[in-house]
Design an enzyme around this catalytic site. Structure first.
Site, PDB file in Angstrom:
ATOM      1  N   HIS A 158       0.957  -1.270   0.111  1.00 59.64           N
ATOM      2  CA  HIS A 158       0.053  -0.054   0.043  1.00 59.64           C
ATOM      3  C   HIS A 158       0.788   1.056   0.174  1.00 59.64           C
ATOM      4  O   HIS A 158       2.210   1.057   0.264  1.00 59.64           O
ATOM      5  CB  HIS A 158      -0.990   0.124   1.130  1.00 59.64           C
ATOM      6  CG  HIS A 158      -2.226  -0.872   1.008  1.00 59.64           C
ATOM      7  ND1 HIS A 158      -2.382  -2.150   1.495  1.00 59.64           N
ATOM      8  CD2 HIS A 158      -3.228  -0.399   0.402  1.00 59.64           C
ATOM      9  CE1 HIS A 158      -3.164  -2.758   0.993  1.00 59.64           C
ATOM     10  NE2 HIS A 158      -3.961  -1.879   0.685  1.00 59.64           N
ATOM     11  N   LYS A 162      -0.703   4.811   4.323  1.00 60.49           N
ATOM     12  CA  LYS A 162      -1.406   3.916   5.364  1.00 60.49           C
ATOM     13  C   LYS A 162      -0.843   3.686   6.634  1.00 60.49           C
ATOM     14  O   LYS A 162       0.570   3.379   6.993  1.00 60.49           O
ATOM     15  CB  LYS A 162      -1.267   2.691   4.599  1.00 60.49           C
ATOM     16  CG  LYS A 162      -2.268   1.774   5.134  1.00 60.49           C
ATOM     17  CD  LYS A 162      -2.799   0.559   4.067  1.00 60.49           C
ATOM     18  CE  LYS A 162      -3.831  -0.213   4.847  1.00 60.49           C
ATOM     19  NZ  LYS A 162      -5.013   0.297   5.284  1.00 60.49           N
TER      20      LYS A 162
HETATM   21  P1  NAD Z   1      -7.668   9.596   4.744  1.00 58.28           P
HETATM   22  O1  NAD Z   1      -6.804   9.790   6.161  1.00 58.28           O
HETATM   23  O2  NAD Z   1      -7.070   9.994   3.653  1.00 58.28           O
HETATM   24  O3  NAD Z   1      -9.210   9.933   5.056  1.00 58.28           O
HETATM   25  C1  NAD Z   1      -9.662   9.981   6.267  1.00 58.28           C
HETATM   26  C2  NAD Z   1     -10.526  11.185   6.639  1.00 58.28           C
HETATM   27  O4  NAD Z   1     -11.346  10.956   7.526  1.00 58.28           O
HETATM   28  C3  NAD Z   1      -9.538  12.561   6.786  1.00 58.28           C
HETATM   29  O5  NAD Z   1      -9.907  13.542   5.826  1.00 58.28           O
HETATM   30  C4  NAD Z   1      -9.974  12.794   8.253  1.00 58.28           C
HETATM   31  O6  NAD Z   1      -9.968  14.011   8.671  1.00 58.28           O
HETATM   32  C5  NAD Z   1     -11.470  12.117   8.101  1.00 58.28           C
HETATM   33  N1  NAD Z   1     -11.943  12.125   9.589  1.00 58.28           N
HETATM   34  C6  NAD Z   1     -11.148  11.619  10.792  1.00 58.28           C
HETATM   35  N2  NAD Z   1     -11.993  11.817  11.763  1.00 58.28           N
HETATM   36  C7  NAD Z   1     -13.249  12.321  11.428  1.00 58.28           C
HETATM   37  C8  NAD Z   1     -14.411  12.511  11.976  1.00 58.28           C
HETATM   38  N3  NAD Z   1     -14.449  12.370  13.393  1.00 58.28           N
HETATM   39  N4  NAD Z   1     -15.495  13.038  11.450  1.00 58.28           N
HETATM   40  C9  NAD Z   1     -15.260  13.192  10.078  1.00 58.28           C
HETATM   41  N5  NAD Z   1     -14.337  12.948   9.464  1.00 58.28           N
HETATM   42  C10 NAD Z   1     -12.984  12.394  10.087  1.00 58.28           C
HETATM   43  O7  NAD Z   1      -7.651   7.988   4.864  1.00 58.28           O
HETATM   44  P2  NAD Z   1      -8.391   7.009   3.568  1.00 58.28           P
HETATM   45  O8  NAD Z   1      -7.277   6.579   2.875  1.00 58.28           O
HETATM   46  O9  NAD Z   1      -9.645   7.714   2.649  1.00 58.28           O
HETATM   47  O10 NAD Z   1      -8.877   5.593   4.469  1.00 58.28           O
HETATM   48  C11 NAD Z   1      -9.808   6.033   5.270  1.00 58.28           C
HETATM   49  C12 NAD Z   1     -10.071   4.527   6.189  1.00 58.28           C
HETATM   50  O11 NAD Z   1     -10.765   3.670   4.917  1.00 58.28           O
HETATM   51  C13 NAD Z   1      -8.918   3.995   6.468  1.00 58.28           C
HETATM   52  O12 NAD Z   1      -9.248   3.159   7.903  1.00 58.28           O
HETATM   53  C14 NAD Z   1      -8.372   2.659   5.430  1.00 58.28           C
HETATM   54  O13 NAD Z   1      -7.908   1.840   5.664  1.00 58.28           O
HETATM   55  C15 NAD Z   1      -9.873   2.655   4.937  1.00 58.28           C
HETATM   56  N6  NAD Z   1      -9.877   2.056   3.455  1.00 58.28           N
HETATM   57  C16 NAD Z   1     -10.968   0.955   3.474  1.00 58.28           C
HETATM   58  C17 NAD Z   1     -11.228   0.427   2.096  1.00 58.28           C
HETATM   59  C18 NAD Z   1     -12.343  -0.521   1.969  1.00 58.28           C
HETATM   60  O14 NAD Z   1     -12.627  -0.847   0.883  1.00 58.28           O
HETATM   61  N7  NAD Z   1     -12.930  -1.090   3.120  1.00 58.28           N
HETATM   62  C19 NAD Z   1     -10.765   1.083   0.983  1.00 58.28           C
HETATM   63  C20 NAD Z   1      -9.676   2.244   1.155  1.00 58.28           C
HETATM   64  C21 NAD Z   1      -9.357   2.759   2.566  1.00 58.28           C
END
Ligand code: NAD
Length: 271
Positions: A158, A162
């Site tokens: 990744h 991450k």
């Molecule tokens: P990222 O850090 O780019 O985005 C996360 C966002 O959530 C940030 O903008 C942050 O400010 C926001 N956030 C944090 N606390 C918050 C709150 N209390 N209220 C509202 N927003 C809040 O991360 P990302 O790459 O977008 O990934 C996010 C999550 O999704 C991670 O846990 C990642 O592992 C997961 N993910 C899952 C899949 C899937 O298919 N299940 C795919 C990609 C990523």
């Protein structure tokens, strides 16, 4: 004509949040009702269309959770574990279904999620890409058919941002292999090796993690036998796969009874 489904996206300015906004704005069966970010985030007050490089659409990123959830038929959460648990409480209060994409939950947090699913429809998946979910099914089939003579190793890569390892998807591949082999993953997983490790124990399921650059998500499950190996791989080149799968789950979840669902349910892969 049926009304488009109203969606709230939590974590709006994150990598996945932007991809979800883009996919929602491009889907005429969905309406973006709210986009939520944490207090102090630079995107608060910014129009979601502008946030993803499109024309303004009249919905701005906001911070308060409860009103955003109340005005939506379904919530899609890709944030961080603590934020997801706060969102669950708000969803229970308003009876709103939730699709959880966030990964990295502790066992205790997973119990809280299972409790919440007794009260609202809740879908959780380590990976919403449809191809990954098909690959998970193939891994379970391969493990069951190849059996204990083949060593199982999982390699994932990744991007450098991450924060959890191994990825939730790699663990899901481990669970799929363990299910096929009638093994318990927790007691057989090995997360990396170093130094004098001794010979490999047969029942082990090994994980190796690579981090760097802008890799969206690569996973390979190796079944290593005598004289042959089987490799089942999935490579994501864009986050649109996760976003489209999560939105498909959101549309599927609305109207379902309270319960804990996965992409296996959404894609009818349970047989
Ligand atoms: P990222 O850090 O780019 O985005 C996360 C966002 O959530 C940030 O903008 C942050 O400010 C926001 N956030 C944090 N606390 C918050 C709150 N209390 N209220 C509202 N927003 C809040 O991360 P990302 O790459 O977008 O990934 C996010 C999550 O999704 C991670 O846990 C990642 O592992 C997961 N993910 C899952 C899949 C899937 O298919 N299940 C795919 C990609 C990523």
């Amino acid at each position: 004509m049926t009304q488009p489904l109203s969606v709230a996206i939590l974590g709006a300015s994150g990598r996945m949040g932007r991809s979800l906004i883009d996919a929602t704005l491009c889907n005429d069966r969905l309406r973006l009702a709210a986009a939520v970010e944490r207090a102090g985030n630079a995107s608060i007050g910014v129009d979601v269309g502008v946030l993803v490089g499109q024309a303004a659409v009249g919905v701005v990123v906001s911070e308060p959770l409860a009103p955003a959830i109340r005005q939506s038929s379904v919530v899609v959460d890709f944030t961080a574990p603590g934020a997801t648990l706060a969102a669950l409480e708000a969803c229970i209060s308003s009876g709103t279904p939730i699709v959880i994409g966030t990964t990295g939950f502790t066992p205790d947090q997973k119990l809280l999620i299972a409790e919440a699913a007794k009260r609202i429809p809740l879908c959780i998946a380590a990976n919403y890409a449809i191809g990954v979910n098909v690959a998970l099914k193939l891994v379970e089939l391969a493990a069951r058919t190849l059996g204990a003579d083949y060593d199982v190793e999982i390699v994932e890569a990744h991007h450098r941002h991450k924060v959890d390892a191994p990825s939730g998807t790699a663990l899901a591949f481990g669970e799929a292999a363990a299910a096929g082999l009638d093994r318990d993953l927790l007691s057989n997983a090995v997360y990396g090796r170093e130094g004098q490790t001794g010979a490999r124990k047969r029942e082990t399921i090994g994980f190796a993690t690579v981090r760097g650059g802008d890799v969206v998500g690569d996973h390979t499950v190796l079944f290593l036998g005598e004289g042959e190996r089987v490799e089942i791989s999935h490579r994501a080149t864009t986050r649109a796969n996760f976003a489209n799968g999560a939105l498909r789950a959101a549309a599927w979840l609305v109207g379902k009874p309270a319960g804990l669902y996965s992409m296996r349910d959404v894609l009818s892969l349970n047989d």
